[in-house]
Scaffold this motif. Structure first.
Motif, short mmCIF file in Angstrom:
data_model
loop_
_atom_site.label_atom_id
_atom_site.label_comp_id
_atom_site.label_asym_id
_atom_site.label_seq_id
_atom_site.Cartn_x
_atom_site.Cartn_y
_atom_site.Cartn_z
N SER A 89 1.03 -1.30 -0.09
CA SER A 89 0.23 -0.41 -0.32
C SER A 89 0.72 1.44 -0.03
O SER A 89 0.70 2.19 -0.55
N SER A 90 1.61 1.07 0.79
CA SER A 90 3.27 2.47 0.52
C SER A 90 3.27 2.22 -1.20
O SER A 90 3.50 3.71 -0.97
N PHE A 91 3.72 1.59 -1.56
CA PHE A 91 3.74 2.16 -2.81
C PHE A 91 1.91 2.57 -4.13
O PHE A 91 2.92 3.06 -4.89
N LEU A 92 1.55 1.66 -3.60
CA LEU A 92 0.02 2.16 -4.38
C LEU A 92 -0.31 3.35 -4.06
O LEU A 92 -0.77 4.37 -4.76
N SER A 93 0.36 4.42 -2.34
CA SER A 93 -0.52 5.54 -2.46
C SER A 93 0.96 7.09 -2.81
O SER A 93 1.08 7.80 -2.27
N ASP A 94 2.08 5.70 -2.94
CA ASP A 94 2.83 7.33 -3.12
C ASP A 94 3.23 7.57 -4.94
O ASP A 94 3.12 6.82 -5.80
N GLU A 95 3.06 8.96 -5.08
CA GLU A 95 2.47 9.40 -6.57
C GLU A 95 4.02 8.84 -6.78
O GLU A 95 4.58 8.62 -8.72
N ASP A 96 5.19 9.88 -6.83
CA ASP A 96 6.56 10.06 -7.12
C ASP A 96 6.67 8.31 -7.14
O ASP A 96 7.27 7.64 -8.65
N PHE A 97 6.81 7.04 -6.64
CA PHE A 97 6.99 6.00 -6.94
C PHE A 97 6.24 5.24 -8.56
O PHE A 97 6.96 4.72 -8.89
N LEU A 98 5.37 5.56 -8.19
CA LEU A 98 4.83 5.07 -9.45
C LEU A 98 4.84 5.23 -10.62
O LEU A 98 5.02 5.27 -11.33
N GLY A 99 5.18 6.72 -10.48
CA GLY A 99 5.81 7.25 -11.54
C GLY A 99 7.19 7.79 -12.00
O GLY A 99 7.99 6.71 -12.90
N ARG A 100 8.00 6.75 -10.98
CA ARG A 100 9.76 5.84 -11.07
C ARG A 100 8.80 4.80 -11.80
O ARG A 100 9.73 4.20 -12.30
N ALA A 101 8.19 4.16 -11.16
CA ALA A 101 7.85 2.66 -11.38
C ALA A 101 7.72 2.77 -13.16
O ALA A 101 8.10 2.02 -14.18
N VAL A 102 6.73 3.98 -13.53
CA VAL A 102 6.29 3.73 -14.80
C VAL A 102 7.28 4.19 -16.01
O VAL A 102 7.69 3.67 -16.99
N ASP A 103 8.58 5.69 -15.39
CA ASP A 103 9.46 5.35 -15.89
C ASP A 103 10.91 4.08 -16.65
O ASP A 103 10.84 3.95 -17.30
N GLY A 104 10.91 3.19 -15.20
CA GLY A 104 11.40 1.49 -15.34
C GLY A 104 11.25 1.18 -15.78
O GLY A 104 11.60 0.68 -16.97
N PHE A 105 9.58 0.75 -16.47
CA PHE A 105 9.07 0.03 -17.16
C PHE A 105 9.58 0.06 -18.40
O PHE A 105 9.19 -0.45 -19.07
N VAL A 106 8.72 1.42 -18.71
CA VAL A 106 8.89 2.80 -19.80
C VAL A 106 9.89 1.81 -20.56
O VAL A 106 10.37 1.37 -22.03
N ILE A 107 11.30 2.23 -20.02
CA ILE A 107 12.42 1.52 -20.43
C ILE A 107 12.51 0.43 -20.40
O ILE A 107 12.98 0.17 -22.04
#
Length: 767
Positions: A89-107
């Motif tokens: 839940s700490s990951f799902l509620s953190d906008e910064d973490f989610l943004g970095r996960a999107v960036d890493g996935f795209v790369i």
């Protein structure tokens, strides 16, 4: 919520179009949209050259100015939907973490991110959207529940399945102890994330672009890629060989319940309530060739028993058998159970398929339960494996008339699984089919699985998606003596599977319509012993078959009505379809007798009742539509006592009161039964008043009973006034579900073929 209200009276309507803009007018953007964005219009550079109309929505069309060939992305792609549970839940509620996960996935996925945006939602969590260079992705989170939902749409040619592990890697961050609301199921492992996904096609494709793409017309997509309600959906093996694509998947559907064998393997007593969940359910493995399902480990034994055993027992002594395809080993395993089989020639062009089965589906080629066979079915000395093209093999060694090469003929040929919607399949070729028929011995058989069984409301095959099946049937009808169909609903598909058996002679009908106890006796006689192996697949006792027996075969002889309906929708309508049921407008004329006894309740002496006729009582005499007369030589014949119109049914009760003596029974009575007056008298009666059945198979005799046996019979139709349905039709077709469903009625029911006048002798056309 729905935007500002408008004054409808101020809006332009079709009958009051807005005036065209002046030449110097320019479009203005709504407030907040930068005017520097490029405008894509008809004449914009981004729109590309103007093109001609095309025949398909996906065709770009030729450029009108001829300056360039049609290029650029097509309007189709793929859509990957992934739901992940047990996420932190700490990951799902953190906008910064989610943004970095999107960036890493795209790369890692090799995609190009143009922009992304996340916004918190009132219920908690975030909704994020990422614009990619040729597509987009989105995700939604529920921190308290520990769930993330991910969508990716790419408008390219590549499937999105290889990206799936990257979604789990970047977004499946396992929750820590104490996070979330706990487990969804009592036996769920909280130390693992749970992933559900579906892979679907988007957009439009031409027929050529459709080839090799797994859409809803493809069984791999239908059973695996598209469904979302599977607990396990795991790719075991996938390879594209020079001949085909091979896919092997492991699956477990949600809310599946344990089978009987799952319970036997489980730790609890049989019937324990703890089995009432999917914890103890075994997953299944499915193999697909070019996207078409070949079977499942859950139902393969039923499928291949259904495919093989009815055909083998329709032959009296099958020695040599050929298999077109058969690389999964299941057909070989079924054939090796027969004592009569001496040679099995498997013609499987894809050697890689055999190796895949050996390594990943060893249960399919496991022959340890078969007495006298090698542990691996492929290795049995009776099996000859040819990695050549089946069409080339048959056409180079056989033609319609027989052998042209050095290969000995076959008693049975299994063509395998035919897709009734794929007319491009070379196995539908007339030259190949003629060669297969030419490869058969005197009483040889050909068999194939021919797709889903028809429904009652289906159009005829030649007017439907099953045109290839129609072409197959019509061609074989000109080459064979008998064709039969049967279907099975327990073979693992959503619809019942249908199977074709074609016979060079009509002798196969004697075995096909055998009584269930006769088939069971043949099974006991012809099948090798079952060998119990401790670590082999669980089976119900020590039986060689889990589904096939005499009762099952008896059921296959009763073809469902849908086959008859579809057949009778052929153009022109087959002649026998007119006689599928009694014409209710026609008369039924029988031998009719009546006798009535009425009792008087007066307490007078019994004999007083009979001093004279009681004129108040009805006199009931013998009333008949027919009578028996004898000529001067005391020869008895049947005559009509009234006028009877053409098309009427005569003596239905008498002509249908028959005794059917099969060829085997007649032979045993004549040759094997000890001499006795009773057997001798019966055979004499059967020979005198019996005749060979026109529908049950050679040697079977229909023995008449009652006064109908006195009817005079002739061999010329012109001399007769009545006939059985099967004799006055133009011909008895090779394939006719109407005949098979109504064979007994057609064999015995007698119809008036010209008007009969009172006093005329009844003369039956024997045919």
């Amino acid at each position: 919520m729905y935007g500002p209200l408008h004054d409808l009276g101020s809006l332009p309507f079709p009958d009051d179009p807005p005036p065209p803009p002046a030449a110097d007018d320019k479009w203005t953007f709504p407030s907040g949209v930068p005017a520097s964005l490029p405008v894509v219009g008809r004449d914009s550079d981004l729109a590309g050259p103007r093109r001609a109309f095309s025949d398909h929505v996906n065709g770009l069309g030729a450029p009108l100015d001829g300056s360039m060939e049609p290029t650029g992305p097509r309007p189709h792609g793929v859509h990957l939907v992934v739901d992940v549970r047990n996420v932190a839940s700490s990951f799902l509620s953190d906008e910064d973490f989610l943004g970095r996960a999107v960036d890493g996935f795209v790369i890692d996925a090799g995609l190009t991110l143009v922009s992304r945006h996340c916004r918190g939602v009132p219920a908690g969590g975030f909704s994020c959207v990422g614009v990619l260079s040729d597509s987009h992705l989105s995700l939604h989170t529920w921190p308290v529940a520990g769930v993330i939902s991910f969508d990716l749409v790419t408008f390219g040619e590549e499937p999105a399945l290889p990206i799936l592990p990257l979604v789990e890697k970047h977004f499946g961050i396992l929750r820590r102890a104490g996070e979330g609301r706990g487990k969804m199921y009592p036996d769920e492992d909280p130390t693992k994330v749970v992933t559900k996904w579906a892979h679907q096609l988007r957009g439009f494709r031409t027929k050529e672009e459709q080839k090799g793409v797994f859409d809803q017309e493809n069984e791999l997509a239908f059973w695996v890629l598209t469904p979302f309600d599977q607990e396990i959906k795991k790719e075991i093996f996938s390879i594209t060989t020079p001949h085909q694509r091979i896919d092997l998947w492991e699956n477990l559907w949600q809310e599946s319940t344990p089978s009987y064998y799952d319970m036997l393997r489980g730790p609890h007593p049989l019937g324990d309530k703890r089995y009432l969940n999917d914890k103890f359910v075994s997953s299944e493995r499915m193999v697909f060739l070019d996207g078409m399902a070949q079977g499942s480990t859950d139902t393969d034994r039923v499928l291949y028993e259904t495919m093989v055993q009815p055909v083998m027992f329709a032959h009296s002594n099958p020695r040599r058998v050929a298999i077109v395809g058969g690389g999964n080993g299941q057909i070989i395993g079924q054939l090796l159970k027969h004592k009569t089989v001496e040679t099995i020639v498997m013609i499987e062009k894809d050697e890689m398929l055999v190796e895949v089965v050996r390594k990943y589906l060893n249960s399919s080629c496991d022959c340890r339960n078969v007495e006298g066979a090698t542990p691996v079915c492929f290795d049995d000395p009776r099996v000859e494996t040819l990695h050549v093209d089946a069409v080339d093999f048959f056409t180079s060694n056989f033609d319609e008339k027989g052998t042209i090469g050095n290969v000995e003929k076959f008693d049975v040929v299994f063509v395998g699984v035919l897709n009734p919607k794929n007319s491009d399949d070379p196995l539908y070729g007339k030259e190949f089919l003629d060669a297969v028929v030419g490869s058969l011995t005197e009483h040889g058989l050909i068999s194939a699985q021919v797709g889903a069984a028809p429904m009652l409301h289906d159009p005829p095959d030649h007017r439907s998606m099953n045109m290839a099946r129609d072409g197959l049937f019509r061609h074989l009808e000109t080459r064979l003596k008998t064709m039969l169909v049967y279907e099975e609903s327990r073979a693992g598909w959503a619809e019942a599977r249908s199977f074709l058996i074609g016979c060079v002679s009509k002798a196969c009908k004697n075995h096909w319509y055998a009584k269930s106890d006769v088939v069971d006796a043949e099974i006991n006689k012809r099948i090798v012993n079952f060998v119990v192996v401790a670590d082999a697949d669980d089976i119900d006792g020590d039986m060689s078959f889990v589904h096939f027996d005499g009762g099952t075969q008896r059921g296959y002889g009763f073809i469902p009505k849908a086959w008859e309906n579809v057949y009778c929708r052929r153009e022109p309508e087959p002649e026998e379809c007119k006689y599928r049921q009694l014409d209710l407008d026609k008369e039924v004329v029988n031998w009719e007798a009546g006798f009535e006894v009425r009792r008087d309740t007066d307490p007078e002496p019994e004999e007083c009742k009979y001093r004279q006729l009681d004129l108040d009582k009805e006199v009931v005499n013998w009333e008949a539509g027919f009578e028996v007369r004898r000529d001067t030589d005391s020869q008895a014949s049947v005559y009509s006592t009234r006028n009877i119109g053409k098309g009427s049914y005569v003596m239905t009760e008498e002509f249908t009161s028959i005794l059917l003596v099969t060829a085997d029974v007649h032979k045993k009575l004549a040759n094997d039964t000890p001499s006795s007056a009773i057997a001798k008298d019966f055979l004499e009666y059967a020979d005198k008043y019996g005749r060979e059945s026109l529908t049950e198979g050679p040697g079977s005799r229909v023995v008449g009973l009652g006064p109908s046996i006195l009817t005079r019979k002739v061999g010329e139709r012109e001399s007769a006034n009545v006939a059985r349905i099967s004799t006055f039709l133009p011909y008895q077709p090779t394939y006719s579900p109407v005949f098979e469903r109504n064979r007994r009625m057609f064999d015995v029911l007698v119809v008036v073929i010209r008007d009969i006048v009172k006093g005329e002798e009844i003369i039956l056309y024997e045919g």
